[in-house]
Design a protein around this motif. Sequence first.
Motif, short mmCIF file in Angstrom:
data_model
loop_
_atom_site.label_atom_id
_atom_site.label_comp_id
_atom_site.label_asym_id
_atom_site.label_seq_id
_atom_site.Cartn_x
_atom_site.Cartn_y
_atom_site.Cartn_z
N TYR A 6 0.86 -0.95 -0.07
CA TYR A 6 0.11 0.37 -0.18
C TYR A 6 1.00 1.22 -0.08
O TYR A 6 2.21 1.38 0.45
N THR A 7 0.38 2.58 -0.35
CA THR A 7 1.24 3.15 -0.70
C THR A 7 0.00 4.65 -0.79
O THR A 7 -1.46 4.50 -0.26
N VAL A 8 0.83 5.79 0.26
CA VAL A 8 -0.13 6.74 0.08
C VAL A 8 0.67 7.78 0.02
O VAL A 8 1.78 8.47 -0.02
N ASP A 9 -0.24 8.85 -0.92
CA ASP A 9 0.47 9.46 -2.65
C ASP A 9 -0.22 10.85 -2.43
O ASP A 9 -1.75 10.66 -2.54
N ASN A 20 -1.89 -1.89 -6.36
CA ASN A 20 -0.93 -2.62 -7.46
C ASN A 20 -1.61 -1.86 -8.43
O ASN A 20 -2.53 -2.31 -9.21
N GLY A 21 -1.42 -0.06 -8.37
CA GLY A 21 -1.12 0.47 -9.68
C GLY A 21 -2.27 1.45 -9.69
O GLY A 21 -2.26 2.08 -10.25
N LYS A 22 -3.33 1.31 -8.74
CA LYS A 22 -4.87 1.75 -8.46
C LYS A 22 -4.99 2.65 -7.40
O LYS A 22 -4.19 2.30 -6.21
N HIS A 23 -5.13 3.62 -7.51
CA HIS A 23 -5.38 5.07 -6.15
C HIS A 23 -6.62 4.69 -5.77
O HIS A 23 -7.85 4.99 -6.63
N PHE A 24 -7.18 4.98 -4.13
CA PHE A 24 -8.02 5.32 -4.15
C PHE A 24 -8.78 6.84 -3.40
O PHE A 24 -7.04 6.58 -2.93
#
Length: 68
Positions: A6-9, A20-24
């Motif tokens: 998971y990333t926070v961007d 997985n390359g999608k942002h929520f």
Amino acid sequence: MAQVNYTVDFMDGVWKVGLNGKHFGPYSTLDAAVTAASNAAHKAEAQGYEAMLTINTPAAGAEARDAA
């Protein structure tokens, strides 16, 4: 063990959680995005995944510039 990352961007003036390359999101604050990503990571771990969380903060002053 399978792994999820998971990333926070900070994107387009808002915080988003990536997987997985999608942002929520969007999330209006860094804290809200980190909480959402952390909760998702904990759920993934409960399902048997190894979860990683990376927080990508903008360079100093970039958040204010992006919001303008």
